[in-house]
Design a protein around this motif. Structure first.
Motif, mmCIF file in Angstrom:
data_model
loop_
_atom_site.group_PDB
_atom_site.id
_atom_site.type_symbol
_atom_site.label_atom_id
_atom_site.label_comp_id
_atom_site.label_asym_id
_atom_site.label_seq_id
_atom_site.Cartn_x
_atom_site.Cartn_y
_atom_site.Cartn_z
ATOM 1 N N TYR A 118 3.807 9.185 7.129
ATOM 2 C CA TYR A 118 4.558 8.055 6.566
ATOM 3 C C TYR A 118 3.646 6.844 6.384
ATOM 4 O O TYR A 118 3.674 6.177 5.337
ATOM 5 N N GLU A 119 2.822 6.598 7.408
ATOM 6 C CA GLU A 119 1.907 5.457 7.292
ATOM 7 C C GLU A 119 0.889 5.693 6.185
ATOM 8 O O GLU A 119 0.541 4.775 5.416
ATOM 9 N N ARG A 120 0.385 6.936 6.041
ATOM 10 C CA ARG A 120 -0.568 7.237 4.991
ATOM 11 C C ARG A 120 0.060 7.067 3.611
ATOM 12 O O ARG A 120 -0.548 6.489 2.678
ATOM 13 N N SER A 121 1.306 7.547 3.476
ATOM 14 C CA SER A 121 1.982 7.396 2.172
ATOM 15 C C SER A 121 2.239 5.921 1.861
ATOM 16 O O SER A 121 2.099 5.464 0.717
ATOM 17 N N ARG A 122 2.561 5.180 2.878
ATOM 18 C CA ARG A 122 2.782 3.748 2.646
ATOM 19 C C ARG A 122 1.501 3.046 2.240
ATOM 20 O O ARG A 122 1.479 2.195 1.340
ATOM 21 N N SER A 123 0.362 3.464 2.905
ATOM 22 C CA SER A 123 -0.925 2.822 2.522
ATOM 23 C C SER A 123 -1.306 3.203 1.091
ATOM 24 O O SER A 123 -1.816 2.379 0.316
ATOM 25 N N ARG A 124 -1.031 4.487 0.715
ATOM 26 C CA ARG A 124 -1.333 4.901 -0.659
ATOM 27 C C ARG A 124 -0.495 4.127 -1.674
ATOM 28 O O ARG A 124 -0.981 3.654 -2.707
ATOM 29 N N SER A 125 0.773 3.992 -1.326
ATOM 30 C CA SER A 125 1.634 3.252 -2.259
ATOM 31 C C SER A 125 1.211 1.788 -2.359
ATOM 32 O O SER A 125 1.235 1.176 -3.430
ATOM 33 N N ARG A 126 0.770 1.249 -1.210
ATOM 34 C CA ARG A 126 0.308 -0.139 -1.252
ATOM 35 C C ARG A 126 -0.943 -0.261 -2.101
ATOM 36 O O ARG A 126 -1.079 -1.185 -2.927
ATOM 37 N N SER A 127 -1.918 0.690 -1.905
ATOM 38 C CA SER A 127 -3.153 0.615 -2.699
ATOM 39 C C SER A 127 -2.865 0.847 -4.175
ATOM 40 O O SER A 127 -3.431 0.184 -5.065
ATOM 41 N N ARG A 128 -1.920 1.774 -4.467
ATOM 42 C CA ARG A 128 -1.568 2.042 -5.851
ATOM 43 C C ARG A 128 -0.916 0.813 -6.488
ATOM 44 O O ARG A 128 -1.242 0.417 -7.620
ATOM 45 N N SER A 129 -0.022 0.213 -5.736
ATOM 46 C CA SER A 129 0.621 -0.992 -6.286
ATOM 47 C C SER A 129 -0.360 -2.137 -6.434
ATOM 48 O O SER A 129 -0.324 -2.917 -7.396
ATOM 49 N N HIS A 130 -1.338 -2.188 -5.478
ATOM 50 C CA HIS A 130 -2.336 -3.246 -5.573
ATOM 51 C C HIS A 130 -3.233 -3.043 -6.790
ATOM 52 O O HIS A 130 -3.541 -3.994 -7.553
ATOM 53 N N SER A 131 -3.669 -1.745 -7.023
ATOM 54 C CA SER A 131 -4.520 -1.471 -8.192
ATOM 55 C C SER A 131 -3.743 -1.694 -9.480
ATOM 56 O O SER A 131 -4.280 -2.191 -10.477
ATOM 57 N N GLN A 132 -2.478 -1.358 -9.468
ATOM 58 C CA GLN A 132 -1.666 -1.581 -10.664
ATOM 59 C C GLN A 132 -1.539 -3.065 -10.954
ATOM 60 O O GLN A 132 -1.611 -3.513 -12.119
ATOM 61 N N SER A 133 -1.352 -3.786 -9.872
ATOM 62 C CA SER A 133 -1.255 -5.237 -10.081
ATOM 63 C C SER A 133 -2.567 -5.807 -10.595
ATOM 64 O O SER A 133 -2.597 -6.675 -11.482
ATOM 65 N N LEU A 134 -3.707 -5.272 -10.048
ATOM 66 C CA LEU A 134 -5.004 -5.743 -10.530
ATOM 67 C C LEU A 134 -5.201 -5.364 -11.991
ATOM 68 O O LEU A 134 -5.723 -6.133 -12.805
ATOM 69 N N HIS A 135 -4.794 -4.105 -12.341
ATOM 70 C CA HIS A 135 -4.952 -3.669 -13.731
ATOM 71 C C HIS A 135 -4.119 -4.522 -14.670
ATOM 72 O O HIS A 135 -4.538 -4.914 -15.770
ATOM 73 N N ASP A 136 -2.882 -4.802 -14.218
ATOM 74 C CA ASP A 136 -2.023 -5.647 -15.052
ATOM 75 C C ASP A 136 -2.620 -7.034 -15.232
ATOM 76 O O ASP A 136 -2.596 -7.628 -16.329
#
Length: 432
Positions: free
Chosen positions: A347-365
């Motif tokens: 659960y913690e790993r999935s949350r970190s992945r989702s956080r990194s994915r959302s962070h990269s998406q935000s950076l890309h945007d």
């Protein structure tokens, strides 16, 4: 309270068979069932007993009141305290006499002399028999221990070593070691007891198929015949011719009486032998019963041992089962704990992945928005104008090359009118 130590013999083998059967079948003994306690039996002895002979007196059949009450005591199994109360009772000597009879019939032979010895010099007077002959309690106790017959009924035989010890003690105390006759004659068929009516003896014998007590030769035991001496016998036969017929008849009658008495004595001896054999059979039967009882005790002991062993095995099985259950519980607990930890890590790993994915998406945007802000929007009309001007320049330089190709290769290959477009694509809108 401690129970009195007994010889261990069954109750129905303590007394003679005829006497025992008469007691059990008597109406008085059945009436004694209403007496439930030790003190009630003592009160009954005080009120009803006037002698301690085994049989009733007079022209009547049946056991005496004293022996019916004695048998009642046999069924109650007295304690040591109750026996001391009987032997020291101050109200009636017959209560004490029944206590001594209880010890003589049922008591342990090894301890019997210890019970009797303190009362050997007791001077309380009473009449044991129905004749009224008085004696002291000490003499009665001594005769009861040393005698083999009690008013023509057999007493249990005491072992010889015990009798020798008792006789030695009597000699040290300067007391007689012979019977004084307070309990009847030392053998069956005594003078006093043989006067019992023949009808009673015959009825007892017919009823039970055995020799009745006090049975002796009726003619021999008659006091009239004992007082008349037989006539002298003439060996030479000198006066034989002068004897009257009545005298000869009386002599022949006397001879027949002697023959009958001899025959009766022979029958008595045979009956005594049969009774001795019966006692030996009873002794062997009792010994077999003791052996069977010992075997039964051993079987019960083995059965208890097997039961205890099975219980130990069951206890060990339950212990092993509880231990295995504890181990299974610990394994399930460890497995559940590891599963929980694994799921938490996932659960913690999935949350970190989702956080990194959302962070990269935000950076890309953010990057795309910046690019859009840096590059100005294109004007399509200008691009078309630039492309057409470039095409015109190329035509001026090289001519209309596409028409020549069509004339030269009509039959060879199809015309591809894409060069200008490729040049335009290559050059782009900024080509000059």
């Amino acid at each position: 309270m401690a129970e009195l130590k007994t010889s261990g013999r069954p109750i129905d083998q303590l007394l003679e068979k005829v006497l025992c059967m008469n007691i059990l079948s008597s109406d008085y003994f059945r009436d004694l069932l209403r007496l439930k306690t030790y003190h009630e039996v003592i009160d009954e002895i005080y009120n009803q007993v006037d002698h301690v002979e085994p049989w009733m007196t007079g022209n009547c059949r049946g056991p005496s009141t004293a022996f019916c009450l004695l048998y009642k005591f046999f069924t109650m199994k007295l304690t040591v305290k109750q026996m001391h109360g009987l032997l020291k009772h101050p109200d009636s000597p017959y209560i004490r006499a029944i206590g001594f009879l209880y010890l003589r019939y049922l008591g342990d032979f090894k301890t019997l002399w210890g019970w009797y010895e303190p009362y050997l010099k007791d001077d309380e007077e009473f009449s044991p028999g129905s004749s009224g002959q008085m004696t002291t309690m000490g003499v009665y106790v001594r005769d009861l221990f040393l005698g083999q017959y009690y008013f023509d009924t057999l007493l249990p035989r005491i072992p010889v070593p015990v009798v020798r010890t008792a006789v030695a003690s009597l000699e040290k105390m300067n007391l007689p070691t012979k019977l004084s006759g307070s309990i009847g004659d030392s053998s069956r068929g005594s003078e006093e007891t043989s006067r019992r009516p023949p009808s009673v003896k015959a009825s007892l014998s017919v009823s039970f198929g055995q020799r009745a007590p006090h049975r002796a030769s009726t003619r021999d035991s008659s006091p009239i015949r004992r007082t008349i001496a037989p006539p002298p016998y003439d060996k030479d036969g000198a006066n034989g011719s002068r004897r009257s017929p009545s005298m000869r008849r009386s002599q022949s009658r006397d001879l027949s009486d002697r023959e009958n008495s001899e025959r009766d004595r022979g029958r008595d001896r045979d009956r005594d032998k049969e009774r001795t054999r019966d006692r030996e059979r009873d002794r062997d039967r009792y010994r077999d019963q003791e052996r069977e009882r010992d075997r039964g005790r051993d079987r019960d002991k083995d059965r208890r041992y097997d039961h205890e062993r099975d219980r130990e095995k069951d206890r060990d099985r339950r212990h092993d089962y509880d231990r295995d259950r504890g181990r299974d519980r610990d394994r399930r607990y460890d497995y559940d704990r590891r599963s929980i930890e694994r799921s938490r890590r996932d659960y913690e790993r999935s949350r970190s992945r989702s956080r990194s994915r959302s962070h990269s998406q935000s950076l890309h945007d953010q990057g795309t928005s910046l690019d859009q802000q840096r590059t100005p929007p294109r004007d399509e009309s200008k691009e078309k104008k630039a492309a057409s001007s470039n095409l015109a320049k190329l035509k001026d330089l090289y001519g209309d090359f596409g028409n020549k190709k069509e004339n030269v290769g009509d039959g060879r290959a199809p015309n591809r009118d894409t060069s200008t477009e490729e040049v335009i694509r290559l050059g782009g809108s900024t080509w000059r």
